[in-house]
Design a protein around this motif. Sequence first.
Motif, mmCIF file in Angstrom:
data_model
loop_
_atom_site.group_PDB
_atom_site.id
_atom_site.type_symbol
_atom_site.label_atom_id
_atom_site.label_comp_id
_atom_site.label_asym_id
_atom_site.label_seq_id
_atom_site.Cartn_x
_atom_site.Cartn_y
_atom_site.Cartn_z
ATOM 1 N N ALA A 1 0.826 -1.210 0.000
ATOM 2 C CA ALA A 1 0.000 0.000 0.000
ATOM 3 C C ALA A 1 0.860 1.260 0.000
ATOM 4 O O ALA A 1 0.585 2.216 -0.733
ATOM 5 C CB ALA A 1 -0.931 -0.008 1.211
ATOM 6 N N LEU A 2 1.899 1.273 0.819
ATOM 7 C CA LEU A 2 2.781 2.448 0.877
ATOM 8 C C LEU A 2 3.494 2.655 -0.454
ATOM 9 O O LEU A 2 3.630 3.786 -0.933
ATOM 10 C CB LEU A 2 3.796 2.291 2.005
ATOM 11 C CG LEU A 2 3.244 2.239 3.430
ATOM 12 C CD1 LEU A 2 4.391 2.165 4.435
ATOM 13 C CD2 LEU A 2 2.359 3.443 3.725
ATOM 14 N N LEU A 3 3.964 1.555 -1.053
ATOM 15 C CA LEU A 3 4.653 1.669 -2.347
ATOM 16 C C LEU A 3 3.709 2.159 -3.438
ATOM 17 O O LEU A 3 4.134 2.854 -4.367
ATOM 18 C CB LEU A 3 5.261 0.326 -2.733
ATOM 19 C CG LEU A 3 6.459 -0.136 -1.892
ATOM 20 C CD1 LEU A 3 6.876 -1.544 -2.286
ATOM 21 C CD2 LEU A 3 7.627 0.829 -2.043
ATOM 22 N N SER A 4 2.428 1.829 -3.322
ATOM 23 C CA SER A 4 1.479 2.207 -4.367
ATOM 24 C C SER A 4 1.277 3.716 -4.454
ATOM 25 O O SER A 4 0.880 4.229 -5.503
ATOM 26 C CB SER A 4 0.129 1.522 -4.135
ATOM 27 O OG SER A 4 -0.584 2.104 -3.058
ATOM 28 N N ILE A 5 1.535 4.430 -3.364
ATOM 29 C CA ILE A 5 1.325 5.886 -3.394
ATOM 30 C C ILE A 5 2.611 6.664 -3.675
ATOM 31 O O ILE A 5 2.565 7.879 -3.884
ATOM 32 C CB ILE A 5 0.682 6.402 -2.090
ATOM 33 C CG1 ILE A 5 1.645 6.272 -0.906
ATOM 34 C CG2 ILE A 5 -0.631 5.691 -1.819
ATOM 35 C CD1 ILE A 5 1.148 6.943 0.350
ATOM 36 N N ARG A 6 3.739 5.963 -3.693
ATOM 37 C CA ARG A 6 5.022 6.651 -3.824
ATOM 38 C C ARG A 6 5.119 7.476 -5.106
ATOM 39 O O ARG A 6 5.607 8.609 -5.081
ATOM 40 C CB ARG A 6 6.173 5.653 -3.765
ATOM 41 C CG ARG A 6 7.541 6.298 -3.922
ATOM 42 C CD ARG A 6 8.639 5.318 -3.680
ATOM 43 N NE ARG A 6 8.527 4.736 -2.349
ATOM 44 C CZ ARG A 6 9.575 4.325 -1.650
ATOM 45 N NH1 ARG A 6 10.782 4.423 -2.142
ATOM 46 N NH2 ARG A 6 9.409 3.802 -0.462
ATOM 47 N N ASP A 7 4.668 6.917 -6.220
ATOM 48 C CA ASP A 7 4.799 7.598 -7.502
ATOM 49 C C ASP A 7 3.472 8.176 -8.004
ATOM 50 O O ASP A 7 3.321 8.445 -9.191
ATOM 51 C CB ASP A 7 5.379 6.650 -8.557
ATOM 52 C CG ASP A 7 6.805 6.230 -8.211
ATOM 53 O OD1 ASP A 7 7.545 7.080 -7.686
ATOM 54 O OD2 ASP A 7 7.158 5.064 -8.445
ATOM 55 N N THR A 8 2.529 8.351 -7.097
ATOM 56 C CA THR A 8 1.248 8.940 -7.489
ATOM 57 C C THR A 8 1.468 10.385 -7.940
ATOM 58 O O THR A 8 2.043 11.175 -7.197
ATOM 59 C CB THR A 8 0.262 8.927 -6.308
ATOM 60 O OG1 THR A 8 0.084 7.586 -5.871
ATOM 61 C CG2 THR A 8 -1.078 9.526 -6.714
ATOM 62 N N PRO A 9 1.038 10.749 -9.155
ATOM 63 C CA PRO A 9 1.199 12.139 -9.596
ATOM 64 C C PRO A 9 0.507 13.091 -8.629
ATOM 65 O O PRO A 9 -0.566 12.790 -8.111
ATOM 66 C CB PRO A 9 0.512 12.164 -10.970
ATOM 67 C CG PRO A 9 0.541 10.751 -11.424
ATOM 68 C CD PRO A 9 0.398 9.916 -10.188
ATOM 69 N N ARG A 10 1.134 14.214 -8.372
ATOM 70 C CA ARG A 10 0.522 15.194 -7.482
ATOM 71 C C ARG A 10 0.386 16.530 -8.185
ATOM 72 O O ARG A 10 1.136 16.836 -9.112
ATOM 73 C CB ARG A 10 1.330 15.348 -6.203
ATOM 74 C CG ARG A 10 2.697 15.932 -6.414
ATOM 75 C CD ARG A 10 3.287 16.350 -5.082
ATOM 76 N NE ARG A 10 4.709 16.632 -5.222
ATOM 77 C CZ ARG A 10 5.313 17.580 -4.540
ATOM 78 N NH1 ARG A 10 4.650 18.328 -3.709
ATOM 79 N NH2 ARG A 10 6.600 17.781 -4.705
ATOM 80 N N PRO A 11 -0.563 17.342 -7.738
ATOM 81 C CA PRO A 11 -0.809 18.616 -8.414
ATOM 82 C C PRO A 11 0.233 19.665 -8.059
ATOM 83 O O PRO A 11 0.844 19.630 -6.991
ATOM 84 C CB PRO A 11 -2.176 19.041 -7.878
ATOM 85 C CG PRO A 11 -2.697 17.876 -7.106
ATOM 86 C CD PRO A 11 -1.523 17.072 -6.686
ATOM 87 N N ARG A 12 0.388 20.607 -8.971
ATOM 88 C CA ARG A 12 1.116 21.821 -8.621
ATOM 89 C C ARG A 12 0.312 22.560 -7.554
ATOM 90 O O ARG A 12 -0.900 22.431 -7.477
ATOM 91 C CB ARG A 12 1.250 22.740 -9.837
ATOM 92 C CG ARG A 12 2.190 22.241 -10.919
ATOM 93 C CD ARG A 12 2.327 23.313 -11.995
ATOM 94 N NE ARG A 12 3.109 22.848 -13.115
ATOM 95 C CZ ARG A 12 4.438 22.869 -13.156
ATOM 96 N NH1 ARG A 12 5.128 23.316 -12.124
ATOM 97 N NH2 ARG A 12 5.078 22.430 -14.222
ATOM 98 N N GLY A 13 1.022 23.331 -6.764
ATOM 99 C CA GLY A 13 0.317 24.186 -5.814
ATOM 100 C C GLY A 13 0.007 23.547 -4.485
ATOM 101 O O GLY A 13 -0.647 24.165 -3.646
#
Length: 198
Positions: free
Chosen positions: A22-34
């Motif tokens: 579960a932790l690894l699954s969020i590591r490369d999750t794209p995140r928004p600017r800002g």
Amino acid sequence: MNGTGWSQQGETSAIPERFEEALLSIRDTPRPRGLVLEEVPAPSRMAPYAAALTAETVHTVGGTPVGSGRFVILHDPAGQESWDSDFRMVVMVRARLDDEVHVDPLLGTAAWSWLTDSLDDAGAGYHALVGTVTRVLSETFGGLELSDACGHAEIRASWSPATADLSPHLTAWYELILMASGHEPALVRPLSLAGDRQ
């Protein structure tokens, strides 16, 4: 997440394979600017294993972020009956509102739809969704005089994810913060090391 933001009850150092997944699954999750992200200590009494992130908008009013939130992953290898799962997501989002929006009688319904729309748009499978939407009126005093007053919406919710792939759930939380803050989500970069500030 590098381990500083997850907590574990007990003495053993190994973490369950599904929690690590579960932790690894969020590591490369794209995140928004800002959004400024930070890995923070997770609650230790709600589940044997937990991890937590906070976020706040770069955009501020009077030095205070327009929007902010907290994202918590709970894991109990034995499962919990009330979760109907071995994972539980717990989130909070708080956003400053324009005066006309704050007094809108449909604010609660609209804010809850921001959450469900974000989950659906991200393709996050979930069940057992519960939560609240609260209006908050903040008044700031300088000396004895009121210097500022503004309304906020606070959305608190929890749900059980369908799988250990939590990337869509993190994406939905990002989108919820931005929607509540009056911004359009624009996912552009992966989540980097904990504490990385944009």
